[in-house]
Design a protein around this motif. Structure first.
Motif, short mmCIF file in Angstrom:
data_model
loop_
_atom_site.label_atom_id
_atom_site.label_comp_id
_atom_site.label_asym_id
_atom_site.label_seq_id
_atom_site.Cartn_x
_atom_site.Cartn_y
_atom_site.Cartn_z
N CYS A 44 0.84 -1.19 0.00
CA CYS A 44 0.00 0.00 0.00
C CYS A 44 0.88 1.25 0.00
N SER A 45 0.55 2.22 -0.89
CA SER A 45 1.37 3.43 -0.97
C SER A 45 1.02 4.41 0.16
N ALA A 46 -0.12 4.18 0.83
CA ALA A 46 -0.51 5.10 1.90
C ALA A 46 0.08 4.68 3.24
N CYS A 47 0.05 3.37 3.55
CA CYS A 47 0.50 2.94 4.87
C CYS A 47 1.65 1.93 4.84
N GLY A 48 1.97 1.41 3.65
CA GLY A 48 3.09 0.49 3.55
C GLY A 48 2.77 -0.97 3.85
N ALA A 49 1.50 -1.26 4.16
CA ALA A 49 1.13 -2.65 4.46
C ALA A 49 1.17 -3.51 3.20
N ASP A 50 1.35 -4.80 3.39
CA ASP A 50 1.33 -5.74 2.28
C ASP A 50 -0.06 -5.67 1.62
N ALA A 51 -0.10 -5.36 0.34
CA ALA A 51 -1.37 -5.17 -0.36
C ALA A 51 -1.71 -6.35 -1.26
N GLU A 52 -0.88 -7.37 -1.26
CA GLU A 52 -1.08 -8.49 -2.19
C GLU A 52 -2.46 -9.14 -2.00
N GLU A 53 -2.91 -9.18 -0.74
CA GLU A 53 -4.17 -9.86 -0.44
C GLU A 53 -5.38 -9.18 -1.10
N TRP A 54 -5.41 -7.86 -1.15
CA TRP A 54 -6.57 -7.16 -1.71
C TRP A 54 -6.32 -6.60 -3.11
N TRP A 55 -5.08 -6.60 -3.54
CA TRP A 55 -4.74 -5.99 -4.82
C TRP A 55 -5.51 -6.61 -5.99
N GLY A 56 -5.58 -7.94 -6.02
CA GLY A 56 -6.26 -8.63 -7.11
C GLY A 56 -7.72 -8.22 -7.22
N ASP A 57 -8.41 -8.18 -6.08
CA ASP A 57 -9.82 -7.78 -6.07
C ASP A 57 -9.97 -6.32 -6.47
N ALA A 58 -9.03 -5.48 -6.02
CA ALA A 58 -9.09 -4.05 -6.32
C ALA A 58 -8.89 -3.78 -7.81
N MET A 59 -8.29 -4.73 -8.52
CA MET A 59 -8.04 -4.58 -9.96
C MET A 59 -9.29 -4.87 -10.78
N ASP A 60 -10.21 -5.67 -10.23
CA ASP A 60 -11.36 -6.16 -11.00
C ASP A 60 -12.23 -5.06 -11.61
N ALA A 61 -12.75 -4.14 -10.75
CA ALA A 61 -13.64 -3.10 -11.25
C ALA A 61 -12.94 -2.18 -12.25
N PRO A 62 -11.75 -1.67 -11.94
CA PRO A 62 -11.05 -0.82 -12.91
C PRO A 62 -10.75 -1.56 -14.22
N ALA A 63 -10.43 -2.84 -14.13
CA ALA A 63 -10.11 -3.62 -15.33
C ALA A 63 -11.34 -3.72 -16.23
N ALA A 64 -12.51 -3.91 -15.61
CA ALA A 64 -13.75 -4.03 -16.38
C ALA A 64 -14.09 -2.72 -17.07
#
Ligand code: ZN
Length: 111
Positions: free
Chosen positions: A23-43
């Protein structure tokens, strides 16, 4: 070298070099939610890259997340397959960006 233009924005990933994303805001590992977060923008052809990060609630751009191995969104790419060099210099990178007329992000991809 080949140059390619796409009709829609796409995600240029580093293939087998993929090393995770934070995550660019807090530095946490974003791998877990990144895939789901890509879905809507990809569509929607990646017209809007902003997403709400579940880790901290911050609004972040998918393009600005900390891809451990560089990745990027775009519609234009210059590709060099199996370049016979270890890396380009910063000076060469700037020269290429100057010729193209836009900032570029260098991605070493392995497939
Ligand atoms: Zn976060």
């Amino acid at each position: 070298m080949t140059a390619s233009f796409e009709d829609e924005v796409r995600f240029y990933d580093p293939g087998e070099n993929w090393s995770g994303v934070e995550c660019s805001a807090c530095g946490a590992d974003a791998e877990e939610w990144w895939g789901d977060a890509m879905d809507a923008p990809a569509a929607d052809g990646f017209k809007d890259l902003n997403t709400k990060a579940p880790c901290c609630g911050g609004t972040v751009s998918l393009n600005d997340l900390r891809y451990i191995w560089p990745a990027a969104f775009g519609r234009f790419a210059v590709e060099a397959r199996n370049p016979d060099i270890a890396d380009t210099t910063e000076e060469q990178d700037l020269k290429i960006a100057e010729c193209v007329g836009t900032p570029l992000r260098k991605i070493w991809a392995r497939y």
